[in-house]
Design a protein around this motif. Structure first.
Motif, PDB file in Angstrom:
ATOM      1  N   GLY A 272       0.793  -1.218   0.000  1.00  0.00           N
ATOM      2  CA  GLY A 272       0.000   0.000   0.000  1.00  0.00           C
ATOM      3  C   GLY A 272       0.824   1.265   0.000  1.00  0.00           C
ATOM      4  O   GLY A 272       0.354   2.324  -0.403  1.00  0.00           O
ATOM      5  N   SER A 298      -2.953  -2.005  -4.977  1.00  0.00           N
ATOM      6  CA  SER A 298      -3.475  -1.497  -3.702  1.00  0.00           C
ATOM      7  C   SER A 298      -2.683  -0.316  -3.151  1.00  0.00           C
ATOM      8  O   SER A 298      -2.803   0.004  -1.972  1.00  0.00           O
ATOM      9  N   HIS A 300      -1.832   3.075  -1.852  1.00  0.00           N
ATOM     10  CA  HIS A 300      -2.601   4.236  -1.401  1.00  0.00           C
ATOM     11  C   HIS A 300      -1.703   5.428  -1.079  1.00  0.00           C
ATOM     12  O   HIS A 300      -2.163   6.565  -1.025  1.00  0.00           O
ATOM     13  N   THR A 301      -0.401   5.180  -0.871  1.00  0.00           N
ATOM     14  CA  THR A 301       0.536   6.252  -0.540  1.00  0.00           C
ATOM     15  C   THR A 301       1.787   6.087  -1.389  1.00  0.00           C
ATOM     16  O   THR A 301       2.441   5.054  -1.343  1.00  0.00           O
ATOM     17  N   LYS A 326      -6.344   3.429  -6.375  1.00  0.00           N
ATOM     18  CA  LYS A 326      -6.613   3.546  -4.940  1.00  0.00           C
ATOM     19  C   LYS A 326      -5.706   4.574  -4.262  1.00  0.00           C
ATOM     20  O   LYS A 326      -5.683   4.670  -3.029  1.00  0.00           O
ATOM     21  N   LEU A 327      -4.985   5.343  -5.054  1.00  0.00           N
ATOM     22  CA  LEU A 327      -4.016   6.286  -4.499  1.00  0.00           C
ATOM     23  C   LEU A 327      -4.714   7.424  -3.757  1.00  0.00           C
ATOM     24  O   LEU A 327      -5.565   8.116  -4.317  1.00  0.00           O
ATOM     25  N   LYS A 328      -4.347   7.619  -2.461  1.00  0.00           N
ATOM     26  CA  LYS A 328      -4.939   8.655  -1.621  1.00  0.00           C
ATOM     27  C   LYS A 328      -3.970   9.791  -1.321  1.00  0.00           C
ATOM     28  O   LYS A 328      -4.375  10.949  -1.212  1.00  0.00           O
ATOM     29  N   SER A 353      -8.537   9.943  -7.299  1.00  0.00           N
ATOM     30  CA  SER A 353      -8.874   9.581  -5.921  1.00  0.00           C
ATOM     31  C   SER A 353      -7.940  10.226  -4.892  1.00  0.00           C
ATOM     32  O   SER A 353      -8.112  10.034  -3.683  1.00  0.00           O
TER      33      SER A 353
END
Length: 481
Positions: A272, A298, A300-301, A326-328, A353
């Motif tokens: 992630g 997956s 995200h960071t 899914k990158l936040k 996202s």
């Protein structure tokens, strides 16, 4: 009564109040300070005296036993050995005490690879594990030697010593949950077997200046591994192939030397957080980020740090959408101050996202003009000619900008973020990034270019332009980005 007497009475009163607390609460207090400090504190009170031996987590570092300043001229190796002797006494007091009542859930040790380590610390830790006294071990093998001063033979010898220790105390391998190694060359040893077959509980692995041979390929195929964090720092791998690490959550690679995509991902379903940082020189070819991220789903960071040198990425947008779905949080750091930054909008197009975007501009006074040298001489301005569509980033809520100095291109970039991100609520502007070499220069060579207090309102008005209303925070401390 004198003020001094009043102070002493207050101290006694405070001590009595603390002494009425239960052991569990007092242990929670002691667990927040260093072990050396905890022991010194408890020596002063009979009520507290037994508590250090009840701590469920212990942290013992050889650096706590180094004499500072050194009392007399002494060789570095002798100083390390003396410190290790003191560490051994402390370790024996906690691991070999027959009256110890509680199991140690976690032991964090930082030590040197000396004779004392092999002959005394090893048996103490091994026996504690075999006797069920110790559950998890976090081991850092320190080395203060400059890597440039270590030959390949030195690195091979160091790896051999580490391997010998593990073979002598196999229970240590079975108990290891975190391991940090530096300056070790595992050319002729089964590094993969030791780290991923024998270390069945290993969750965090850090390798600094380690390799399996200069410019070798390091392939990790460990379907049964529990490894969650892999941190690779300045290791001479041509490429790392993460064929199978099912529990891996965080991968960090700092400074590679490769003419190709430096890492490939196979079965990494839990990955992630990814951080890639490298001051690539002009002779290193850029690669496609989408090619590197192939196989990931997956993340995200993501942190990309160019450390003020050329951008080692090829321009692309739509190819990244699958890996970025899914990158936040995205951090793009180390962009040389004279480079355009509008190209980073490409990432927002590929990742609608994203909720938090961090941009950090690189401007070091020690890295320009006559102070610049080595292999990093030619900074080529990147040319990312892209067509951005009219899509919006409705989830982007926060923008951090490090190295802000009110340049026209910086205003243009921030305004473009506001225009395409209707829910952007907070903008944090941070100061220049400085280092020890920068601070060593004359102050006139490194003047602060961050807006002064009386300039902040003018800057904020220019950003808002009468059209937008984000919260704007000025923070000269760049280090928190």
């Amino acid at each position: 009564m004198s003020p001094h007497q009043q102070f002493l009475l207050q101290q006694l009163d405070d001590e009595d109040r603390l002494s009425t607390l239960t052991d569990d609460i007092l242990l929670s207090i002691l667990g927040r300070i260093s072990l050396c400090m905890a022991v010194r504190t408890c020596v002063l009170s009979t009520r507290w005296r037994h508590l250090p031996w009840l701590l469920p987590e212990l942290s013992i570092s050889v650096k706590d036993f180094l004499s500072v300043p050194c009392p007399k001229p002494i060789e570095a190796n002798d100083m390390e050995e003396l410190a290790m002797v003191s560490l051994t006494k402390a370790t024996r007091g906690f691991l070999a005490d027959p009256q110890r009542e509680r199991t140690i859930s976690s032991l964090h040790m930082k030590l040197y690879l000396t004779n004392t380590f092999f002959s005394e610390v090893g048996p103490l830790v091994g026996d504690a594990i075999d006797n069920g006294l110790l559950k998890d071990l976090d081991l850092t093998v320190l080395d203060e030697t400059d890597p440039l001063d270590r030959s390949d033979e030195d690195m091979l010898q160091r790896a051999q010593e580490i391997d010998t220790f593990f073979r002598a105390y196999p229970s240590v391998l079975h108990c290891l949950t975190k391991l940090s190694l530096k300056n070790a060359g595992f050319d002729k040893l089964e590094m993969h077997h030791v780290l991923f077959d024998c270390c069945k509980q290993l969750k965090h692995l850090s390798l600094c200046y380690c390799d399996t041979g200069t410019y070798s390929v390091f392939k990790i195929d460990a379907p049964n591994s529990k490894l969650c964090v892999l941190d690779i720092d300045r290791c001479r791998f041509e490429r790392i192939e993460l064929a199978c690490l099912p529990k891996l959550e965080t991968f960090i690679w700092t400074t590679w030397e490769s003419q190709h995509v430096p890492v490939t991902f196979g079965v990494v379903p839990s990955l992630g957080e990814l951080e890639l940082s490298c001051p690539a020189s002009y002779n290193e070819r850029p690669f496609k980020l989408s090619e590197l991220l192939h196989g990931t789903s997956s993340i995200h960071t993501l942190t990309l740090d160019f450390e003020g040198e050329i951008l080692w990425l090829q321009p692309e947008m739509k190819e990244l959408r699958t890996a970025f779905n899914k990158l936040k949080k995205l951090s793009v750091c180390g962009i040389f101050v004279e480079f355009d930054i509008l190209w980073t909008t490409a990432f927002l197009v590929a990742a609608p996202s994203i909720e938090k975007l961090c941009i950090q501009v690189w401007e070091h006074a020690c890295d320009v003009g006559e102070f610049r040298g080595g292999i990093y001489r030619d900074r080529r301005t990147p040319h990312w000619e892209m067509r951005f569509d009219g899509s919006e980033n409705r989830l982007l809520k926060e923008l951090e900008f490090g190295g802000f100095r009110a340049l026209e291109q910086q205003f243009t970039f921030i305004r473009s973020m506001l225009e395409r991100s209707p829910n952007l609520q907070k903008i944090i502007l941070r100061g220049d990034m400085q280092c020890e070499d920068c601070h060593a220069l004359d102050a006139s060579l490194r003047p602060s270019k961050f807006p002064k207090k009386d300039e902040e309102e003018m800057v904020a008005k220019r950003i808002r332009g009468g059209m937008f209303s984000p919260e704007i925070i000025f923070d000269e401390d760049w280090s928190r980005i």
